[in-house]
Each structure stands twice: as structure tokens, then as C-alpha cells.
Write a protein that holds these residues in place. Structure first.
Motif, PDB file in Angstrom:
ATOM      1  N   ARG A 155       0.845  -1.188   0.000  1.00  0.00           N
ATOM      2  CA  ARG A 155       0.000   0.000   0.000  1.00  0.00           C
ATOM      3  C   ARG A 155       0.880   1.238   0.000  1.00  0.00           C
ATOM      4  O   ARG A 155       0.657   2.179  -0.751  1.00  0.00           O
ATOM      5  CB  ARG A 155      -0.923  -0.001   1.210  1.00  0.00           C
ATOM      6  CG  ARG A 155      -1.842   1.210   1.218  1.00  0.00           C
ATOM      7  CD  ARG A 155      -2.694   1.232   2.409  1.00  0.00           C
ATOM      8  NE  ARG A 155      -1.827   1.501   3.557  1.00  0.00           N
ATOM      9  CZ  ARG A 155      -2.246   1.893   4.724  1.00  0.00           C
ATOM     10  NH1 ARG A 155      -3.511   2.034   4.953  1.00  0.00           N
ATOM     11  NH2 ARG A 155      -1.401   2.114   5.710  1.00  0.00           N
TER      12      ARG A 155
ATOM     13  N   ILE B 200      -5.544  10.973  -0.838  1.00  0.00           N
ATOM     14  CA  ILE B 200      -6.413  10.601   0.280  1.00  0.00           C
ATOM     15  C   ILE B 200      -7.285   9.420  -0.098  1.00  0.00           C
ATOM     16  O   ILE B 200      -7.367   8.424   0.632  1.00  0.00           O
ATOM     17  CB  ILE B 200      -7.270  11.816   0.716  1.00  0.00           C
ATOM     18  CG1 ILE B 200      -6.381  12.876   1.376  1.00  0.00           C
ATOM     19  CG2 ILE B 200      -8.383  11.382   1.658  1.00  0.00           C
ATOM     20  CD1 ILE B 200      -7.075  14.224   1.573  1.00  0.00           C
ATOM     21  N   LYS B 201      -7.948   9.512  -1.247  1.00  0.00           N
ATOM     22  CA  LYS B 201      -8.846   8.436  -1.683  1.00  0.00           C
ATOM     23  C   LYS B 201      -8.063   7.148  -1.932  1.00  0.00           C
ATOM     24  O   LYS B 201      -8.530   6.065  -1.600  1.00  0.00           O
ATOM     25  CB  LYS B 201      -9.601   8.838  -2.953  1.00  0.00           C
ATOM     26  CG  LYS B 201     -10.534   9.988  -2.776  1.00  0.00           C
ATOM     27  CD  LYS B 201     -11.728   9.610  -1.957  1.00  0.00           C
ATOM     28  CE  LYS B 201     -12.684  10.786  -1.875  1.00  0.00           C
ATOM     29  NZ  LYS B 201     -13.816  10.548  -1.041  1.00  0.00           N
TER      30      LYS B 201
ATOM     31  N   GLU C 225      -7.262   5.621   1.378  1.00  0.00           N
ATOM     32  CA  GLU C 225      -8.470   5.030   1.979  1.00  0.00           C
ATOM     33  C   GLU C 225      -8.816   3.714   1.294  1.00  0.00           C
ATOM     34  O   GLU C 225      -9.147   2.726   1.963  1.00  0.00           O
ATOM     35  CB  GLU C 225      -9.644   6.004   1.870  1.00  0.00           C
ATOM     36  CG  GLU C 225      -9.517   7.216   2.770  1.00  0.00           C
ATOM     37  CD  GLU C 225     -10.592   8.262   2.501  1.00  0.00           C
ATOM     38  OE1 GLU C 225     -11.402   8.081   1.555  1.00  0.00           O
ATOM     39  OE2 GLU C 225     -10.622   9.266   3.235  1.00  0.00           O
TER      40      GLU C 225
ATOM     41  N   GLY D 242      -6.447   1.059   2.295  1.00  0.00           N
ATOM     42  CA  GLY D 242      -6.742   0.636   3.667  1.00  0.00           C
ATOM     43  C   GLY D 242      -7.929  -0.307   3.722  1.00  0.00           C
ATOM     44  O   GLY D 242      -7.918  -1.301   4.464  1.00  0.00           O
ATOM     45  N   ARG D 243      -8.966  -0.018   2.923  1.00  0.00           N
ATOM     46  CA  ARG D 243     -10.134  -0.907   2.900  1.00  0.00           C
ATOM     47  C   ARG D 243      -9.773  -2.274   2.332  1.00  0.00           C
ATOM     48  O   ARG D 243     -10.202  -3.307   2.852  1.00  0.00           O
ATOM     49  CB  ARG D 243     -11.266  -0.279   2.078  1.00  0.00           C
ATOM     50  CG  ARG D 243     -11.969   0.856   2.797  1.00  0.00           C
ATOM     51  CD  ARG D 243     -13.236   1.264   2.090  1.00  0.00           C
ATOM     52  NE  ARG D 243     -13.039   1.665   0.714  1.00  0.00           N
ATOM     53  CZ  ARG D 243     -12.813   2.896   0.285  1.00  0.00           C
ATOM     54  NH1 ARG D 243     -12.736   3.883   1.148  1.00  0.00           N
ATOM     55  NH2 ARG D 243     -12.657   3.159  -1.001  1.00  0.00           N
TER      56      ARG D 243
END
Length: 119
Positions: A8, A78-79, A82, A85-86
Motif C-alpha cells: 500500500r 487521500i482516496k 483510503e 486501507g479498505r
């Protein structure tokens, strides 16, 4: 699970570096356009104020576009973080299902590449 975290971070780092490269290319384009506007003013000395105004308008619009691109880049980071992370969370929750999905996607991609090479 550290591998997912590392991947990531690598993905975010890659996106960041690509976006930074894009911004550098945009800055170079902006500089060239401003220089071109300046050259145009020099060539058309009969109405230098009109072309100076045009240069200012172009610089202003490019600055606005540059700011918008910067905002979009921040939103993308940011997206992207996120989303990564998901995905990481779901992989941790269901590692075998994730492995099966990854295997299926790999087989599908291999079939596509095999067809492409034989064509």
C-alpha cells in the motif's frame, strides 16, 4: 500482513511520484506558454498592451488550473490511501477468499495475455 502494508505504501508512493512528475511537466508547459505569450508581445509591437493583458490572463488561468490539479492530487492521495486501507482490511479479514480472487484474476490475465500473443 506487513506485505500488504508495504505494498500500500509502495502504491501511494508510486502515485505520489507520478503526480509530482505530472506537476513538473505542467510547470514546464506553463513556462513555455508564458514565454510564448511574451514573445508574441515582442513581435506585435503595434499593440503591446493588448498582448501583455493576454499574457496576464493566460498566467492567471494557468495558476487556477495548477491549483485545481494540486487539489485533485491531494484528493487522489487521500482516496487512494483510503481504498488501499479498505482492501488491506478485507484481505486481513478473509485471507483465503482474497487469495482465491487473486488467483482467479491472475488466471484471467494469463488467458488474455496468451490470446494476445497468439494473435
Amino acid at each position: 500482513m506487513r506485505r500488504w502494508s508495504s505494498r500500500r505504501k509502495d502504491a501511494v508512493s508510486t502515485l505520489t511520484s507520478e503526480f509530482d512528475r505530472f506537476q513538473d511537466d505542467f510547470d514546464q508547459l506553463r513556462t513555455k506558454l508564458v514565454r510564448l505569450a511574451g514573445d508574441t508581445v515582442k513581435e506585435f509591437s503595434d499593440s503591446p498592451q493588448k498582448f501583455a493583458d493576454l499574457k496576464d490572463v493566460i498566467e492567471g488561468r494557468l495558476t487556477v488550473i495548477e491549483d485545481e490539479i494540486g487539489d485533485l492530487g491531494r484528493q487522489l492521495r487521500i482516496k487512494g490511501g483510503e481504498a488501499a486501507g479498505r482492501v488491506e482490511k478485507r484481505v486481513q479479514e478473509r485471507p483465503f477468499a482474497s487469495l482465491a480472487i487473486a488467483f482467479g484474476v491472475g488466471l484471467f490475465a494469463a488467458q488474455l495475455l496468451r490470446r494476445r500473443r497468439s494473435s
